[in-house]
Design an enzyme around this catalytic site. Structure first.
Site, PDB file in Angstrom:
ATOM      1  N   ASP A  44     -20.975 -28.827 -59.101  1.00 30.23           N
ATOM      2  CA  ASP A  44     -20.350 -28.517 -57.810  1.00 30.23           C
ATOM      3  C   ASP A  44     -21.146 -27.437 -57.095  1.00 30.23           C
ATOM      4  O   ASP A  44     -21.298 -26.327 -57.599  1.00 30.23           O
ATOM      5  CB  ASP A  44     -18.919 -28.010 -58.051  1.00 30.23           C
ATOM      6  CG  ASP A  44     -18.190 -27.768 -56.732  1.00 30.23           C
ATOM      7  OD1 ASP A  44     -17.594 -28.715 -56.205  1.00 30.23           O
ATOM      8  OD2 ASP A  44     -18.242 -26.618 -56.218  1.00 30.23           O
ATOM      9  N   HIS A 107     -15.931 -27.966 -46.222  1.00 35.87           N
ATOM     10  CA  HIS A 107     -15.694 -26.788 -47.076  1.00 35.87           C
ATOM     11  C   HIS A 107     -14.427 -26.027 -46.688  1.00 35.87           C
ATOM     12  O   HIS A 107     -13.654 -25.619 -47.544  1.00 35.87           O
ATOM     13  CB  HIS A 107     -16.921 -25.869 -46.998  1.00 35.87           C
ATOM     14  CG  HIS A 107     -17.070 -24.952 -48.163  1.00 35.87           C
ATOM     15  ND1 HIS A 107     -18.279 -24.508 -48.609  1.00 35.87           N
ATOM     16  CD2 HIS A 107     -16.157 -24.371 -48.980  1.00 35.87           C
ATOM     17  CE1 HIS A 107     -18.108 -23.710 -49.649  1.00 35.87           C
ATOM     18  NE2 HIS A 107     -16.834 -23.606 -49.889  1.00 35.87           N
TER      19      HIS A 107
HETATM   20  N1  NAP Z   1     -14.181 -24.863 -52.109  1.00 39.43           N
HETATM   21  C1  NAP Z   1     -14.173 -23.560 -52.098  1.00 39.43           C
HETATM   22  O1  NAP Z   1     -13.877 -22.908 -51.080  1.00 39.43           O
HETATM   23  C2  NAP Z   1     -14.519 -22.832 -53.362  1.00 39.43           C
HETATM   24  C3  NAP Z   1     -14.247 -21.452 -53.475  1.00 39.43           C
HETATM   25  C4  NAP Z   1     -14.568 -20.822 -54.673  1.00 39.43           C
HETATM   26  C5  NAP Z   1     -15.139 -21.565 -55.705  1.00 39.43           C
HETATM   27  N2  NAP Z   1     -15.419 -22.896 -55.572  1.00 39.43           N
HETATM   28  C6  NAP Z   1     -16.048 -23.697 -56.650  1.00 39.43           C
HETATM   29  O2  NAP Z   1     -15.272 -23.541 -57.846  1.00 39.43           O
HETATM   30  C7  NAP Z   1     -16.080 -22.995 -58.884  1.00 39.43           C
HETATM   31  C8  NAP Z   1     -15.253 -22.132 -59.803  1.00 39.43           C
HETATM   32  O3  NAP Z   1     -14.691 -21.028 -59.131  1.00 39.43           O
HETATM   33  P1  NAP Z   1     -15.276 -19.529 -59.224  1.00 39.43           P
HETATM   34  O4  NAP Z   1     -16.736 -19.566 -59.544  1.00 39.43           O
HETATM   35  O5  NAP Z   1     -14.907 -18.831 -57.982  1.00 39.43           O
HETATM   36  O6  NAP Z   1     -14.459 -18.870 -60.390  1.00 39.43           O
HETATM   37  P2  NAP Z   1     -14.180 -19.171 -61.942  1.00 39.43           P
HETATM   38  O7  NAP Z   1     -14.880 -20.398 -62.388  1.00 39.43           O
HETATM   39  O8  NAP Z   1     -12.709 -19.093 -62.127  1.00 39.43           O
HETATM   40  O9  NAP Z   1     -14.774 -17.892 -62.643  1.00 39.43           O
HETATM   41  C9  NAP Z   1     -16.135 -17.639 -62.754  1.00 39.43           C
HETATM   42  C10 NAP Z   1     -16.299 -16.279 -63.421  1.00 39.43           C
HETATM   43  O10 NAP Z   1     -15.774 -16.315 -64.756  1.00 39.43           O
HETATM   44  C11 NAP Z   1     -16.794 -15.945 -65.694  1.00 39.43           C
HETATM   45  N3  NAP Z   1     -16.610 -16.807 -66.868  1.00 39.43           N
HETATM   46  C12 NAP Z   1     -16.886 -18.133 -66.981  1.00 39.43           C
HETATM   47  N4  NAP Z   1     -16.563 -18.592 -68.198  1.00 39.43           N
HETATM   48  C13 NAP Z   1     -16.067 -17.546 -68.903  1.00 39.43           C
HETATM   49  C14 NAP Z   1     -15.599 -17.400 -70.219  1.00 39.43           C
HETATM   50  N5  NAP Z   1     -15.524 -18.436 -71.070  1.00 39.43           N
HETATM   51  N6  NAP Z   1     -15.177 -16.152 -70.619  1.00 39.43           N
HETATM   52  C15 NAP Z   1     -15.219 -15.099 -69.757  1.00 39.43           C
HETATM   53  N7  NAP Z   1     -15.677 -15.176 -68.485  1.00 39.43           N
HETATM   54  C16 NAP Z   1     -16.097 -16.389 -68.059  1.00 39.43           C
HETATM   55  C17 NAP Z   1     -18.107 -16.172 -64.974  1.00 39.43           C
HETATM   56  O11 NAP Z   1     -19.096 -15.267 -65.442  1.00 39.43           O
HETATM   57  P3  NAP Z   1     -20.656 -15.666 -65.701  1.00 39.43           P
HETATM   58  O12 NAP Z   1     -21.081 -16.655 -64.681  1.00 39.43           O
HETATM   59  O13 NAP Z   1     -21.336 -14.343 -65.554  1.00 39.43           O
HETATM   60  O14 NAP Z   1     -20.726 -16.193 -67.110  1.00 39.43           O
HETATM   61  C18 NAP Z   1     -17.735 -15.835 -63.532  1.00 39.43           C
HETATM   62  O15 NAP Z   1     -17.772 -14.452 -63.322  1.00 39.43           O
HETATM   63  C19 NAP Z   1     -17.165 -22.261 -58.097  1.00 39.43           C
HETATM   64  O16 NAP Z   1     -18.257 -21.874 -58.874  1.00 39.43           O
HETATM   65  C20 NAP Z   1     -17.454 -23.240 -56.998  1.00 39.43           C
HETATM   66  O17 NAP Z   1     -18.275 -24.282 -57.473  1.00 39.43           O
HETATM   67  C21 NAP Z   1     -15.094 -23.533 -54.405  1.00 39.43           C
END
Ligand code: NAP
Length: 280
Positions: A44, A107
């Protein structure tokens, strides 16, 4: 790997790699390469993440066939509009080194329904031209969807929204199920809140799994597409270890009860990206 079938028959993996804040360059490249090695088949990204080039490069270098990988990208919020949707997709394809993406999302919605509709008309054309295998939206609330559904020709296939144990999005989930639109979660770890939640810690112990596995499994069992982000090799691997267990009905209920209706990301009805002025 578990999959969902979108309302146009396209099969989409239910677990993927999120890449928001995965820095362009080695960090995002290595994370994508690692994920593909482990078995992730959904990546993604978004024009707004600035990392499509690294992802395109990692996919090319991975040795995995393009048709086995499901790529989602999104139209840059400030570029929402009919003409710019088409121009932006071409630019994304070039950066991703591919001739099509599997899913293209608006988005962020505009508060001006007409802007959403005109953008969607470009998405419908891109879909008919085969440049995208599926089209969808992100951060759309029920009122945005109701408006779009009243005028669109092709229904969105996916809506990607903030969704985690503290914002379970039940009303939206029910609406989408009735409309046959798949629900996709972002921010599953609730900005890190889940990792210190005693209920989740206890449940992880019970299943001999990690908190991240419990949260991801909870989403998968609700038939939600989950895209946890990590650039850390060990976490990318462990976040994928969710296909060897299921949660009991009782434990699903306990997790459902963590819902606080708590939004941690931008409110889609009050977002700084909403573009309301628009020239056709
Ligand atoms: N459509 C939208 O508006 C929108 C908005 C936000 C996000 N998204 C999409 O959704 C995805 C996920 O959301 P997000 O990135 O905001 O948040 P998330 O996946 O909930 O959290 C990511 C964070 O958690 C950490 N993490 C991952 N696995 C872990 C584990 N097993 N233990 C401890 N910490 C862990 C990562 O650190 P490290 O990377 O340092 O390991 C990072 O800091 C995004 O990457 C993006 O592709 C879309």
């Amino acid at each position: 790997m578990e999959n969902v079938t979108l309302n146009n028959g396209v099969i989409m993996p239910k677990l993927g790699l999120g890449t928001f804040k995965a820095e362009d360059g080695e960090s995002c490249y290595n994370a994508t390469l690692e994920a593909l090695k482990i078995g992730y088949r959904l990546i993604d990204t978004a024009m707004g993440y600035g990392n499509e080039e690294s992802i395109g490069r990692a996919i090319k270098d991975s040795g995995v066939k393009r048709e086995e990988i499901f790529i989602t990208t999104k139209l840059y919020p400030k570029q929402i509009g009919y003409k710019s949707a088409k121009i932006n997709l071409e630019q994304s394809l070039e950066r991703l080194q591919t001739t099509y993406v599997d899913l293209y999302l608006i988005h962020w919605p505009s508060n001006n329904y007409l802007v959403n509709l005109h953008t969607w008309q470009a998405f419908e054309e891109l879909y008919k031209e085969g440049k995208v295998r599926a089209i969808g939206v992100s951060n759309f609330q029920i009122h945005h969807l109701n408006n779009l559904l009243s005028s669109c020709i092709i229904k969105p296939m996916v809506n990607q929204v903030e969704l985690h144990p503290y914002l379970s999005q039940e009303p939206l989930a029910r609406f989408l199920a009735l409309e046959d639109i798949c629900l996709e979660s972002y921010g599953p770890f609730a900005k890190g809140m889940v990792f210190t939640d005693q209920t989740l810690i206890d449940m992880a112990k019970k299943y001999h799994k990690s908190v991240s596995n419990i949260v991801v499994r909870w989403g998968l069992e609700r038939n939600i597409i989950m895209i946890p982000k990590s650039v850390t090799k060990e976490r990318i691997k462990s976040n994928f270890e969710v296909f060897d267990f299921t949660l009991t009905k009782e434990d699903m209920k306990i997790l459902d009860e963590l819902n606080l209706g708590k939004r941690l990301y931008t409110d889609p009805d009050n977002n700084p990206f909403a573009k309301e002025e628009y020239e056709i």
